[in-house]
Design an enzyme around this catalytic site. Structure first.
Site, short mmCIF file in Angstrom:
data_model
loop_
_atom_site.label_atom_id
_atom_site.label_comp_id
_atom_site.label_asym_id
_atom_site.label_seq_id
_atom_site.Cartn_x
_atom_site.Cartn_y
_atom_site.Cartn_z
N GLU A 1 0.83 -1.20 0.00
CA GLU A 1 0.00 0.00 0.00
C GLU A 1 0.87 1.25 0.00
O GLU A 1 1.67 1.46 0.90
CB GLU A 1 -0.87 -0.03 1.26
CG GLU A 1 -1.61 1.24 1.56
CD GLU A 1 -2.12 1.26 3.01
OE1 GLU A 1 -1.90 0.26 3.74
OE2 GLU A 1 -2.70 2.27 3.41
N ASP B 1 -0.27 -1.71 5.91
CA ASP B 1 -0.04 -1.20 7.26
C ASP B 1 -0.93 -1.94 8.25
O ASP B 1 -2.03 -2.37 7.91
CB ASP B 1 -0.41 0.30 7.32
CG ASP B 1 0.66 1.15 6.65
OD1 ASP B 1 1.82 0.66 6.54
OD2 ASP B 1 0.34 2.26 6.20
N ASP C 1 -2.99 -1.14 10.30
CA ASP C 1 -4.02 -0.25 10.85
C ASP C 1 -5.30 -0.45 10.07
O ASP C 1 -5.38 -1.29 9.18
CB ASP C 1 -3.55 1.22 10.81
CG ASP C 1 -3.25 1.68 9.38
OD1 ASP C 1 -3.64 0.96 8.42
OD2 ASP C 1 -2.63 2.73 9.22
N ASP D 1 -6.85 1.31 7.82
CA ASP D 1 -6.77 1.52 6.38
C ASP D 1 -6.15 0.32 5.68
O ASP D 1 -6.62 -0.13 4.64
CB ASP D 1 -5.93 2.77 6.07
CG ASP D 1 -6.78 4.03 6.07
OD1 ASP D 1 -8.03 3.89 6.22
OD2 ASP D 1 -6.21 5.12 5.92
#
Ligand code: 1YM
Length: 644
Positions: free
Chosen positions: A429, A502, A504, A506
């Site tokens: 990403e 990541d 997280d 997102d």
């Protein structure tokens, strides 16, 4: 080097000829066509030796009408006919009936023999049905006849008042020994002509009585003329006008060398090497010395004149590409190796040649800058071509075997390997994470595809819309195996497809969208176990000069608890990575990319949950974003193999 005359007492007597007839292959390489012609080369070499030593200037070779018998005549001193001191027979007879009889064993008699001086004649005699030696010497003509190496007459004086001197050998090879005893006129013609290039004063006439043709060879220009002929033969256009020519008369141990060298546009290297005028088709130590010298001289020249390209490595092959050359080394006691004895084996020849050539060639380049620059340009061109053709070959291999390499997305940093079973692709990403991953990867096996824009939610889209989405179509192109009904796993370019996002929400979102896409449109990738999730760490904990990585909060708490249980007062620092892009490439490598250290989650759908998975996917991927997030988190962290 003394030009002294041989007499019987100089000849050493070693053995009889029975071994030659028992095992002809040991002496002439074989009993096929090359072996048959080897007989002729031996006799011709003796005559050429006599010319090289300065006693003969003319050789006549006649292939008789039967096509299987030959005469060789020279105008040298004539083989000695005096009585051999120990054998009490004429030296001529000793030379023709005794293996290893020759002048070459004593260095004081050495001039520039092919190494088989006189030795070969007895081998030819042993393998011939009939051999007649005629010697003109000391005002008389003498003759002796042999059959299969055995004298059938004594040495007879057949004439007196003979003018001049010389030797004639007539021989007819033995049908019992050779597969065929027909000589090849074209072979002979070529072989003889080469001899006259290597000795500019020698004249050779070849009479082919099978065709009635007569050829005369004389090349005063020597190897310079030979070089011109080779350039024509190879259709090689020189890149510089004047060839490098070297004549070294005084090397160690009375050795000498003649050499010519020129760079051309030919895509190949052509070196004709000889030792004492005898072709060394399999190369050997003298060719090694030649290569050493050319490499270091050209390199030194290019270095000195700052002609070395900075971004292009120059290999030894690049330096020799297009080079056309001839080398003739004259040395004492050459040792030949291999079945056909066409490879020089003397270790000393390597340094002898490289020592004599290197400095001279470098000086030549320095003295002729136009030539030097033309050669340097040719060398750089070779290096570039090699580079480009390797890249093109790789591209073609991919294109033809695994996929359409030329259609790969521009953002893909592909791996070098073209073997899908050892290749993996990380779908990452964002460009900054992509950058870290590119630096930390093993470019041989690991490809990186960064995704930038929004990944479409495939659950809510048509195939047309999916393919219009730049990010998803990049994924499809990179994988190379097609999509939907056209999916063909044999074209899949990587057998590990690793989603690296990541740690997280997102990141989880994108992971979810990609998995949904694979599930809907490239389901076989999941079913066959090609899809994985990478596990980048979320925290780094530094304590007592050591670093620990934690995948999530629970992992971090566990690490800290362990540290504290071993030392109550331990001081530690923790860092939370905001994204992969923040991580040093080395850290990313050791925690997430390196197959030796990373932990991957395999994405799979257990058999018994197929139906419910279908339900879950459509349910979750439909609208509720928070449900999606919970689903991924729950599955990704709890098990080693992620079940969707
Ligand atoms: C058609 C073949 O063999 N010519 C020939 C051979 C010899 C000599 C001259 C010769 C050499 C020397 C002295 C010497 C050979 N001599 C020997 C041996 N033509 C052909 N022409 N005198 C004559 O090398 O010093 C072997 S061949 F053994 F005597 F040295």
């Amino acid at each position: 080097m003394s030009k002294r005359s041989y007499t019987g007492k100089d000849i050493q007597v070693l053995e009889g000829l029975e071994p030659v007839r028992k095992r002809p292959g040991m002496f002439i390489g074989g009993t096929g066509k090359p072996g048959l012609h080897h007989l002729l080369w031996e006799i011709v070499d003796n005559a050429v030796d006599e010319a090289t030593n300065g006693y003969a200037s003319f050789i006549e070779v006649t292939l008789h009408r039967d096509g299987r018998s030959i005469s060789v005549a020279d105008n040298g001193r004539g083989i000695p006919i005096d009585r051999h001191p120990t054998k009490k027979i004429p030296t001529l007879e000793v030379i023709l009936t005794t293996l290893h009889a020759g002048g070459k064993f004593d260095a004081s008699n050495y001039i520039t023999s092919g190494g088989l001086h006189g030795v070969g004649a007895s081998v030819v005699n042993a393998l011939s049905e009939e051999l007649v030696a005629v010697v003109k010497r000391d005002g008389g003509t003498y003759e002796q006849r042999f059959a299969r190496g055995i004298p059938v007459t004594k040495l007879k004086k057949t004439a007196s008042g003979t003018r001049g001197s010389g030797t004639i050998i007539f021989f007819r090879p033995d049908r019992d020994i050779f597969d065929s005893t027909s000589f090849d006129g074209d072979w002979i013609r070529n072989h003889l002509e080469v001899k006259t290039y290597l000795n500019g004063t020698l004249r050779i006439v070849f009479k082919d009585d099978t065709s009635g043709q007569k050829y005369e060879f004389h090349h005063e220009g020597g190897i310079v003329e030979y070089q011109e002929r080779l350039l024509e033969e190879y259709k090689a256009r020189p890149v510089h006008e004047n060839p490098f020519v070297l004549k070294q008369d005084e090397l160690v141990d009375g050795s000498r060398m003649e050499l010519i060298l020129q760079w051309t546009e030919s895509p190949k290297e052509h070196l004709k090497s000889f030792v004492n005028g005898i072709p060394t088709l399999d190369g050997g130590t003298h060719e090694q010395g030649f290569r050493d010298a050319v490499r270091s001289a050209v390199r030194a020249y290019m270095d000195t004149h700052d002609l070395m390209p900075r971004k292009q490595d120059i290999g030894a092959d690049d330096i020799r590409e297009g080079m056309v050359g001839i080398m003739n080394l004259f040395m004492m006691n050459p040792q030949f190796q291999g079945q056909t004895k066409e490879k020089l084996n003397n270790p000393s020849a390597r340094s002898l040649v490289s020592g004599a050539l290197r400095i001279e060639l470098e000086q030549f380049l320095n003295r002729h800058p136009t030539t030097g620059e033309a050669i340097a340009t040719r060398v750089i061109q070779a290096a570039r071509a090699r580079h480009a053709s390797r890249a093109a070959a790789t591209a073609v291999r991919r294109k033809t075997s695994v996929s359409h390499r030329l259609n790969l997305p521009g953002k893909l940093a592909d791996c070098s390997s073209t073997d899908p079973s050892e290749s993996e692709i990380f779908i990452v990403e964002g460009d900054s994470a992509g950058g870290s991953a590119k630096q930390g990867r093993d470019r041989m096996y690991q490809a990186i595809l960064p995704l930038r824009g929004k990944v479409l939610n495939a659950e809510q889209a048509t195939l047309k819309k999916v393919m219009d989405n730049k990010e998803l179509s990049n994924v499809v192109q990179a994988l190379g195996c097609g999509i939907g009904d056209h999916l063909n796993l044999s074209r899949l370019r990587y057998h590990k497809i690793i989603l690296l996002m990541d740690a997280d929400s997102d990141g989880n979102h994108i992971t979810t969208l990609l998995l949904t896409f694979f599930y809907r449109y490239m389901r076989a990738l999941i079913d066959e176990g090609y899809v994985y999730l990478a596990q980048p760490p979320l925290y780094r904990i530094d304590a007592a000069k050591k670093s620990y990585w934690a995948l999530d909060d629970a992992d971090r708490d566990e690490i800290i608890a362990k540290l504290q249980s071993s030392n109550r007062n331990v001081k530690f620092e923790q860092q939370r990575f905001k994204g992969l892009g923040e991580m040093m490439p080395a850290t990313l490598k050791s925690t997430t990319l390196d197959p030796e250290k990373r932990r991957l989650l395999l994405v799979k759908i257990p058999e018994e949950e197929r139906l419910s998975t279908e339900h879950t996917i459509s349910e979750l991927m439909g609208k509720d974003a928070s449900a999606r997030f919970r689903f991924i988190m729950a599955n990704a962290t709890e098990v080693d193999e992620l079940d969707v």
